[in-house]
Scaffold this motif. Structure first.
Motif, mmCIF file in Angstrom:
data_model
loop_
_atom_site.group_PDB
_atom_site.id
_atom_site.type_symbol
_atom_site.label_atom_id
_atom_site.label_comp_id
_atom_site.label_asym_id
_atom_site.label_seq_id
_atom_site.Cartn_x
_atom_site.Cartn_y
_atom_site.Cartn_z
ATOM 1 N N THR A 154 42.296 40.942 46.242
ATOM 2 C CA THR A 154 43.565 40.233 46.055
ATOM 3 C C THR A 154 43.529 38.886 46.773
ATOM 4 O OG1 THR A 154 44.786 42.307 45.840
ATOM 5 C CG2 THR A 154 46.060 40.345 46.432
ATOM 6 N N TRP A 155 42.974 38.890 47.990
ATOM 7 C CA TRP A 155 42.840 37.632 48.738
ATOM 8 C C TRP A 155 41.892 36.677 48.003
ATOM 9 C CZ3 TRP A 155 38.734 34.976 50.781
ATOM 10 C CH2 TRP A 155 39.044 33.924 51.653
ATOM 11 N N ALA A 156 40.782 37.208 47.519
ATOM 12 C CA ALA A 156 39.801 36.366 46.832
ATOM 13 C C ALA A 156 40.390 35.729 45.580
ATOM 14 C CB ALA A 156 38.564 37.190 46.474
ATOM 15 N N GLU A 157 41.216 36.466 44.857
ATOM 16 C CA GLU A 157 41.827 35.923 43.648
ATOM 17 C C GLU A 157 42.692 34.708 43.964
ATOM 18 O OE1 GLU A 157 43.870 39.081 41.679
ATOM 19 O OE2 GLU A 157 42.023 40.102 41.092
ATOM 20 N N LYS A 158 43.258 34.687 45.161
ATOM 21 C CA LYS A 158 44.121 33.579 45.557
ATOM 22 C C LYS A 158 43.348 32.429 46.190
ATOM 23 C CE LYS A 158 48.011 36.676 46.658
ATOM 24 N NZ LYS A 158 48.864 37.183 47.777
ATOM 25 N N ASN A 159 42.219 32.735 46.821
ATOM 26 C CA ASN A 159 41.579 31.736 47.679
ATOM 27 C C ASN A 159 40.171 31.316 47.275
ATOM 28 O OD1 ASN A 159 43.541 31.431 50.113
ATOM 29 N ND2 ASN A 159 43.426 33.640 49.755
ATOM 30 N N VAL A 160 39.608 31.957 46.253
ATOM 31 C CA VAL A 160 38.343 31.504 45.691
ATOM 32 C C VAL A 160 38.660 30.615 44.491
ATOM 33 C CG1 VAL A 160 36.246 32.239 44.471
ATOM 34 C CG2 VAL A 160 37.008 33.470 46.503
ATOM 35 N N ARG A 161 37.990 29.511 44.378
ATOM 36 C CA ARG A 161 38.271 28.540 43.317
ATOM 37 C C ARG A 161 37.978 29.116 41.930
ATOM 38 N NH1 ARG A 161 33.533 26.846 41.144
ATOM 39 N NH2 ARG A 161 31.651 26.788 42.456
ATOM 40 N N LYS A 162 38.522 28.495 40.923
ATOM 41 C CA LYS A 162 38.216 28.859 39.548
ATOM 42 C C LYS A 162 36.716 28.693 39.314
ATOM 43 C CE LYS A 162 39.359 27.700 34.759
ATOM 44 N NZ LYS A 162 40.179 26.820 33.865
ATOM 45 N N GLY A 163 36.104 29.710 38.753
ATOM 46 C CA GLY A 163 34.665 29.675 38.554
ATOM 47 C C GLY A 163 33.882 30.119 39.773
ATOM 48 N N GLY A 164 34.599 30.480 40.848
ATOM 49 C CA GLY A 164 33.948 30.896 42.082
ATOM 50 C C GLY A 164 33.281 32.255 41.956
ATOM 51 N N LEU A 165 32.384 32.527 42.897
ATOM 52 C CA LEU A 165 31.532 33.712 42.875
ATOM 53 C C LEU A 165 32.107 34.816 43.755
ATOM 54 C CD1 LEU A 165 28.688 34.854 42.012
ATOM 55 C CD2 LEU A 165 27.799 33.810 44.119
ATOM 56 N N ILE A 166 32.244 36.014 43.197
ATOM 57 C CA ILE A 166 32.685 37.177 43.958
ATOM 58 C C ILE A 166 31.597 38.244 43.871
ATOM 59 C CG2 ILE A 166 34.404 39.019 44.153
ATOM 60 C CD1 ILE A 166 36.455 37.071 42.978
ATOM 61 N N LEU A 167 31.080 38.646 45.027
ATOM 62 C CA LEU A 167 30.045 39.664 45.118
ATOM 63 C C LEU A 167 30.593 40.828 45.920
ATOM 64 C CD1 LEU A 167 27.072 37.313 46.147
ATOM 65 C CD2 LEU A 167 27.633 38.106 43.840
ATOM 66 N N ALA A 168 30.268 42.046 45.511
ATOM 67 C CA ALA A 168 30.750 43.228 46.232
ATOM 68 C C ALA A 168 29.669 44.299 46.243
ATOM 69 C CB ALA A 168 32.015 43.776 45.593
ATOM 70 N N ASP A 169 29.371 44.823 47.433
ATOM 71 C CA ASP A 169 28.344 45.857 47.594
ATOM 72 C C ASP A 169 29.000 47.228 47.747
ATOM 73 O OD1 ASP A 169 25.787 46.826 47.743
ATOM 74 O OD2 ASP A 169 25.447 46.249 49.820
ATOM 75 N N ASN A 170 28.215 48.275 47.544
ATOM 76 C CA ASN A 170 28.637 49.669 47.744
ATOM 77 C C ASN A 170 29.707 50.127 46.761
ATOM 78 O OD1 ASN A 170 28.422 48.581 51.017
ATOM 79 N ND2 ASN A 170 26.997 50.122 50.260
ATOM 80 N N ASP A 195 39.841 51.506 41.447
ATOM 81 C CA ASP A 195 40.779 50.453 41.055
ATOM 82 C C ASP A 195 40.131 49.076 41.201
ATOM 83 O OD1 ASP A 195 42.681 52.368 40.525
ATOM 84 O OD2 ASP A 195 43.780 52.077 42.407
ATOM 85 N N PHE A 196 39.389 48.906 42.272
ATOM 86 C CA PHE A 196 38.685 47.653 42.529
ATOM 87 C C PHE A 196 37.709 47.352 41.391
ATOM 88 C CE2 PHE A 196 34.872 45.583 44.230
ATOM 89 C CZ PHE A 196 35.379 44.494 44.916
ATOM 90 N N ASN A 197 36.915 48.349 41.017
ATOM 91 C CA ASN A 197 35.925 48.157 39.956
ATOM 92 C C ASN A 197 36.585 47.848 38.615
ATOM 93 O OD1 ASN A 197 33.848 48.648 41.764
ATOM 94 N ND2 ASN A 197 33.652 50.805 41.230
ATOM 95 N N LYS A 198 37.691 48.530 38.321
ATOM 96 C CA LYS A 198 38.406 48.271 37.071
ATOM 97 C C LYS A 198 38.968 46.860 37.054
ATOM 98 C CE LYS A 198 39.751 53.077 36.177
ATOM 99 N NZ LYS A 198 40.880 54.051 36.138
ATOM 100 N N ARG A 199 39.446 46.399 38.196
ATOM 101 C CA ARG A 199 40.004 45.047 38.270
ATOM 102 C C ARG A 199 38.932 44.001 37.977
ATOM 103 N NH1 ARG A 199 45.139 42.648 38.337
ATOM 104 N NH2 ARG A 199 45.048 40.681 39.487
ATOM 105 N N LEU A 200 37.754 44.152 38.578
ATOM 106 C CA LEU A 200 36.677 43.195 38.346
ATOM 107 C C LEU A 200 36.145 43.284 36.916
ATOM 108 C CD1 LEU A 200 34.545 43.158 41.629
ATOM 109 C CD2 LEU A 200 35.947 41.319 40.684
ATOM 110 N N ALA A 201 36.353 44.410 36.261
ATOM 111 C CA ALA A 201 35.899 44.577 34.880
ATOM 112 C C ALA A 201 36.866 43.965 33.864
ATOM 113 C CB ALA A 201 35.719 46.064 34.579
ATOM 114 N N ASP A 202 38.018 43.485 34.321
ATOM 115 C CA ASP A 202 39.021 42.906 33.427
ATOM 116 C C ASP A 202 38.532 41.556 32.901
ATOM 117 O OD1 ASP A 202 41.221 41.740 32.205
ATOM 118 O OD2 ASP A 202 42.651 42.494 33.680
ATOM 119 N N PRO A 203 38.223 41.444 31.609
ATOM 120 C CA PRO A 203 37.652 40.194 31.080
ATOM 121 C C PRO A 203 38.645 39.038 31.056
ATOM 122 C CG PRO A 203 38.107 41.739 29.292
ATOM 123 C CD PRO A 203 38.340 42.487 30.569
ATOM 124 N N SER A 204 39.929 39.335 31.201
ATOM 125 C CA SER A 204 40.902 38.251 31.251
ATOM 126 C C SER A 204 40.914 37.557 32.612
ATOM 127 C CB SER A 204 42.299 38.778 30.927
ATOM 128 O OG SER A 204 42.787 39.621 31.960
#
Length: 223
Positions: A154-170, A195-204
């Motif tokens: 949720t924080w990343a969605e607000k504070n990472v720029r458009k086109g920014g990279l989000i990586l998540a382990d585990n 829920d986290f994985n489903k959110r990142l899978a949202d193509p919109s």
């Protein structure tokens, strides 16, 4: 003998071959692994193949301002830091004082004349809000408290720029997310990761892909 920090108890032929193609880790990275072993946490240190993948993604994506959630003993931070260009900055967040003590020793030995690394101590959910003023950021690597992954996103969605990279382990939680756990996780942790994985899978919202590493690595671009 090379020390690669593989999380699996037994390396497969594929693992051994893949790791044989990587360069020897630096003495400072080996020191981070040694510190993790002293904490009995060597098993959760990122392995060299995954670390090189993350480093390559950060470099090729041109990230200059990057956030890492979960420092441990500073191993992955070193790989990310090396990928940043001149003038780049890395904020790496850690809650445990002992982990922070070890990481600070490592970071003090890095050449920070051309770029900077900031070790931020405290609960990540609180500290992320404090560093938000430094954004927008070019990317984030999420590898901290599993029960807080959705909050981090949720924080990343607000504070990472458009086109920014989000990586998540585990993101597999040792098989718990599909009902075959090799390690015990709470129902809350499992639900949040699902829920986290489903959110990142949202193509919109994201352009994303999962790398089927041992623990699962999510790669996403914010739309």
């Amino acid at each position: 003998m090379r020390r690669w920090g593989m999380r699996e108890s037994v390396l497969s032929h594929k693992d051994n071959y893949m790791l044989s193609l990587l360069s020897e880790e630096s003495d400072l990275k080996k020191r981070s692994r040694q510190f993790a072993d002293e904490l009995n946490l060597g098993r959760i240190s990122i392995n060299a193949a995954e670390a090189k993948l993350i480093q390559t993604l950060v470099r090729t994506h041109g990230c200059r301002k990057f956030v890492e959630i979960g420092t441990l003993t500073g191993l992955s931070a070193q790989y990310i830091f090396e990928a940043l260009p001149e003038g780049g900055e890395l904020w790496t967040l850690e809650k445990d004082p002992k982990h922070g003590e070890y990481s600070a020793q490592i970071f003090a030995q890095l050449d920070q004349s051309q770029k900077k690394i900031h070790l931020v101590m405290g609960d990540a959910r609180e500290e992320l809000e404090k560093i938000a003023a430094q954004g927008p950021f070019d990317g984030v690597f999420i590898d901290g408290n599993k029960a807080a992954y959705f909050d981090y996103l949720t924080w990343a969605e607000k504070n990472v720029r458009k086109g920014g990279l989000i990586l998540a382990d585990n993101i597999f939680l040792s098989g718990s997310v599909w009902g075959e756990p090799a390690q015990k996780f709470s129902d809350k942790q499992i639900r949040i990761m699902q829920d986290f994985n489903k959110r990142l899978a949202d193509p919109s919202l994201f352009e994303s892909a999962i790398i089927p590493t041992f623990e699962g690595l999510y790669i996403a671009l914010k739309k």
